[in-house]
Motif scaffolding. Structure first.
Motif, PDB file in Angstrom:
ATOM      1  N   GLN A  67      17.776 -19.879 -15.536  1.00  0.00           N
ATOM      2  CA  GLN A  67      18.166 -18.674 -15.890  1.00  0.00           C
ATOM      3  C   GLN A  67      19.963 -18.505 -16.121  1.00  0.00           C
ATOM      4  OE1 GLN A  67      17.578 -16.353 -11.792  1.00  0.00           O
ATOM      5  NE2 GLN A  67      15.919 -17.438 -11.474  1.00  0.00           N
ATOM      6  N   ALA A  68      20.469 -19.364 -15.551  1.00  0.00           N
ATOM      7  CA  ALA A  68      22.024 -19.433 -15.722  1.00  0.00           C
ATOM      8  C   ALA A  68      22.200 -19.843 -17.191  1.00  0.00           C
ATOM      9  CB  ALA A  68      22.469 -20.521 -14.863  1.00  0.00           C
ATOM     10  N   TYR A  69      21.415 -20.442 -18.038  1.00  0.00           N
ATOM     11  CA  TYR A  69      21.682 -20.574 -19.487  1.00  0.00           C
ATOM     12  C   TYR A  69      20.833 -19.733 -19.972  1.00  0.00           C
ATOM     13  CZ  TYR A  69      24.692 -24.751 -18.685  1.00  0.00           C
ATOM     14  OH  TYR A  69      25.712 -25.580 -18.292  1.00  0.00           O
ATOM     15  N   GLN A  70      20.016 -19.042 -19.603  1.00  0.00           N
ATOM     16  CA  GLN A  70      19.236 -18.139 -20.292  1.00  0.00           C
ATOM     17  C   GLN A  70      18.325 -18.698 -21.285  1.00  0.00           C
ATOM     18  OE1 GLN A  70      21.903 -15.144 -22.187  1.00  0.00           O
ATOM     19  NE2 GLN A  70      22.777 -14.334 -20.270  1.00  0.00           N
ATOM     20  N   LEU A  71      17.537 -19.855 -20.799  1.00  0.00           N
ATOM     21  CA  LEU A  71      16.795 -20.509 -21.577  1.00  0.00           C
ATOM     22  C   LEU A  71      15.473 -19.641 -21.883  1.00  0.00           C
ATOM     23  CD1 LEU A  71      17.181 -24.129 -20.143  1.00  0.00           C
ATOM     24  CD2 LEU A  71      18.484 -23.081 -22.022  1.00  0.00           C
ATOM     25  N   ARG A  72      15.058 -19.647 -22.990  1.00  0.00           N
ATOM     26  CA  ARG A  72      13.652 -18.912 -23.397  1.00  0.00           C
ATOM     27  C   ARG A  72      12.401 -19.509 -23.325  1.00  0.00           C
ATOM     28  NH1 ARG A  72      14.354 -16.275 -28.464  1.00  0.00           N
ATOM     29  NH2 ARG A  72      15.377 -18.080 -29.230  1.00  0.00           N
ATOM     30  N   HIS A 104      25.459 -26.099 -28.667  1.00  0.00           N
ATOM     31  CA  HIS A 104      24.156 -25.874 -29.584  1.00  0.00           C
ATOM     32  C   HIS A 104      23.010 -25.712 -28.299  1.00  0.00           C
ATOM     33  CE1 HIS A 104      26.033 -26.783 -33.188  1.00  0.00           C
ATOM     34  NE2 HIS A 104      26.482 -27.856 -32.797  1.00  0.00           N
ATOM     35  N   THR A 105      22.388 -24.379 -28.793  1.00  0.00           N
ATOM     36  CA  THR A 105      20.994 -24.235 -28.032  1.00  0.00           C
ATOM     37  C   THR A 105      20.211 -24.184 -28.994  1.00  0.00           C
ATOM     38  OG1 THR A 105      22.287 -23.068 -26.101  1.00  0.00           O
ATOM     39  CG2 THR A 105      19.907 -22.945 -26.209  1.00  0.00           C
ATOM     40  N   LEU A 106      19.014 -25.189 -28.902  1.00  0.00           N
ATOM     41  CA  LEU A 106      17.962 -25.406 -29.707  1.00  0.00           C
ATOM     42  C   LEU A 106      16.569 -25.430 -29.058  1.00  0.00           C
ATOM     43  CD1 LEU A 106      19.871 -28.201 -30.612  1.00  0.00           C
ATOM     44  CD2 LEU A 106      19.272 -26.668 -32.667  1.00  0.00           C
ATOM     45  N   LEU A 107      15.783 -24.365 -29.504  1.00  0.00           N
ATOM     46  CA  LEU A 107      14.489 -24.304 -28.742  1.00  0.00           C
ATOM     47  C   LEU A 107      13.433 -24.575 -29.666  1.00  0.00           C
ATOM     48  CD1 LEU A 107      12.550 -22.659 -26.732  1.00  0.00           C
ATOM     49  CD2 LEU A 107      12.819 -20.630 -28.037  1.00  0.00           C
ATOM     50  N   GLY A 108      12.678 -25.427 -29.192  1.00  0.00           N
ATOM     51  CA  GLY A 108      11.368 -25.893 -29.772  1.00  0.00           C
ATOM     52  C   GLY A 108      11.548 -27.144 -30.415  1.00  0.00           C
ATOM     53  N   ALA A 109      10.666 -27.426 -31.389  1.00  0.00           N
ATOM     54  CA  ALA A 109      10.757 -28.917 -31.927  1.00  0.00           C
ATOM     55  C   ALA A 109      11.930 -29.090 -33.040  1.00  0.00           C
ATOM     56  CB  ALA A 109       9.320 -29.259 -32.419  1.00  0.00           C
ATOM     57  N   VAL A 110      12.884 -29.633 -32.976  1.00  0.00           N
ATOM     58  CA  VAL A 110      13.869 -29.957 -33.753  1.00  0.00           C
ATOM     59  C   VAL A 110      14.094 -31.168 -34.468  1.00  0.00           C
ATOM     60  CG1 VAL A 110      16.399 -29.431 -34.267  1.00  0.00           C
ATOM     61  CG2 VAL A 110      15.313 -28.160 -32.354  1.00  0.00           C
ATOM     62  N   HIS A 111      13.979 -31.060 -35.947  1.00  0.00           N
ATOM     63  CA  HIS A 111      13.917 -32.429 -36.827  1.00  0.00           C
ATOM     64  C   HIS A 111      14.980 -33.351 -36.321  1.00  0.00           C
ATOM     65  CE1 HIS A 111      13.913 -34.924 -39.858  1.00  0.00           C
ATOM     66  NE2 HIS A 111      12.700 -34.569 -40.402  1.00  0.00           N
ATOM     67  N   ASP A 112      14.616 -34.588 -36.136  1.00  0.00           N
ATOM     68  CA  ASP A 112      15.448 -35.917 -35.980  1.00  0.00           C
ATOM     69  C   ASP A 112      16.909 -35.827 -36.420  1.00  0.00           C
ATOM     70  OD1 ASP A 112      13.456 -36.427 -33.888  1.00  0.00           O
ATOM     71  OD2 ASP A 112      12.714 -37.962 -34.828  1.00  0.00           O
ATOM     72  N   MET A 113      16.676 -35.515 -37.697  1.00  0.00           N
ATOM     73  CA  MET A 113      17.959 -35.748 -38.832  1.00  0.00           C
ATOM     74  C   MET A 113      18.960 -34.532 -38.274  1.00  0.00           C
ATOM     75  SD  MET A 113      17.690 -38.154 -40.488  1.00  0.00           S
ATOM     76  CE  MET A 113      18.646 -37.975 -42.025  1.00  0.00           C
ATOM     77  N   GLN A 114      18.285 -33.219 -37.756  1.00  0.00           N
ATOM     78  CA  GLN A 114      19.272 -32.298 -37.607  1.00  0.00           C
ATOM     79  C   GLN A 114      20.124 -32.691 -36.229  1.00  0.00           C
ATOM     80  OE1 GLN A 114      17.326 -28.421 -36.990  1.00  0.00           O
ATOM     81  NE2 GLN A 114      19.384 -27.608 -36.533  1.00  0.00           N
ATOM     82  N   VAL A 115      19.513 -33.209 -35.226  1.00  0.00           N
ATOM     83  CA  VAL A 115      19.426 -33.362 -34.153  1.00  0.00           C
ATOM     84  C   VAL A 115      20.684 -34.329 -34.054  1.00  0.00           C
ATOM     85  CG1 VAL A 115      19.178 -34.395 -31.810  1.00  0.00           C
ATOM     86  CG2 VAL A 115      17.752 -32.547 -32.680  1.00  0.00           C
TER      87      VAL A 115
END
Length: 172
Positions: free
Chosen positions: A112-117, A133-144
């Protein structure tokens, strides 16, 4: 989020940690916090393996990897005993916090505090404890890897950024 330090996590218990973990105690390190549920397919197939890779690649004195088990569905099936077995079976060796349940509904307090979806969500904090950064879902390893390396190299502050992975998120 602003350029101020992010709120502390509200965690009921920490597994794989000798003492409670806090964002304040991790100042000076980049923090990669993986919010997950053990019954979330993208968490199991993507986020947990990625977190383990990040732990192996980046030096521990520079980057801290954490898990946050943040349950918003199937509460009865994902209790602490099941989580302990999951951590053992998946050989997770980094600290994992159990997001504090809310007495007001299905969403736990840190979620709730971070408004995660949804899950998986990767939260990346800079060395000052600012959420960048807030990244939802599967994010490519290179991007991370690029985002973490950029935060590890950065000494100045810039506005936070939110983006989304390409698939597989268990959304609220």
């Amino acid at each position: 989020m602003t350029s101020a330090a992010a709120p502390e996590w509200q965690v009921a218990a920490w597994l794989n940690a000798s003492s409670p973990v806090s964002l304040a105690r991790l100042r000076g390190k980049v923090v990669a916090l993986y919010a997950f549920q053990m019954l979330c397919p993208a968490c199991v197939s993507h986020a947990i393996p990625q977190a383990k890779q990040v732990r192996q690649i980046f030096p521990r004195d520079e980057v801290e990897v954490l898990g946050l088990h943040t349950v918003f569905e199937h509460h009865a099936a994902m209790g602490s005993a099941a989580l302990e077995a999951f951590i053992h079976e998946y050989r997770i060796d980094f600290p994992v916090g159990i997001d504090q349940p809310s007495g007001q509904g299905p969403l736990p307090l840190t979620m709730q505090a971070y408004q995660l979806r949804g899950t998986p969500t990767l939260l990346l904090f800079d060395r000052q404890g600012v959420l960048r950064h807030t990244l939802l879902g599967a994010v490519h390893d290179m991007q991370v890897g690029a985002l973490i390396a950029g935060l590890a190299a950065r000494t100045t502050t810039a506005p936070p950024h939110q983006s989304h992975g390409n698939d597989g998120a268990c959304r609220i």
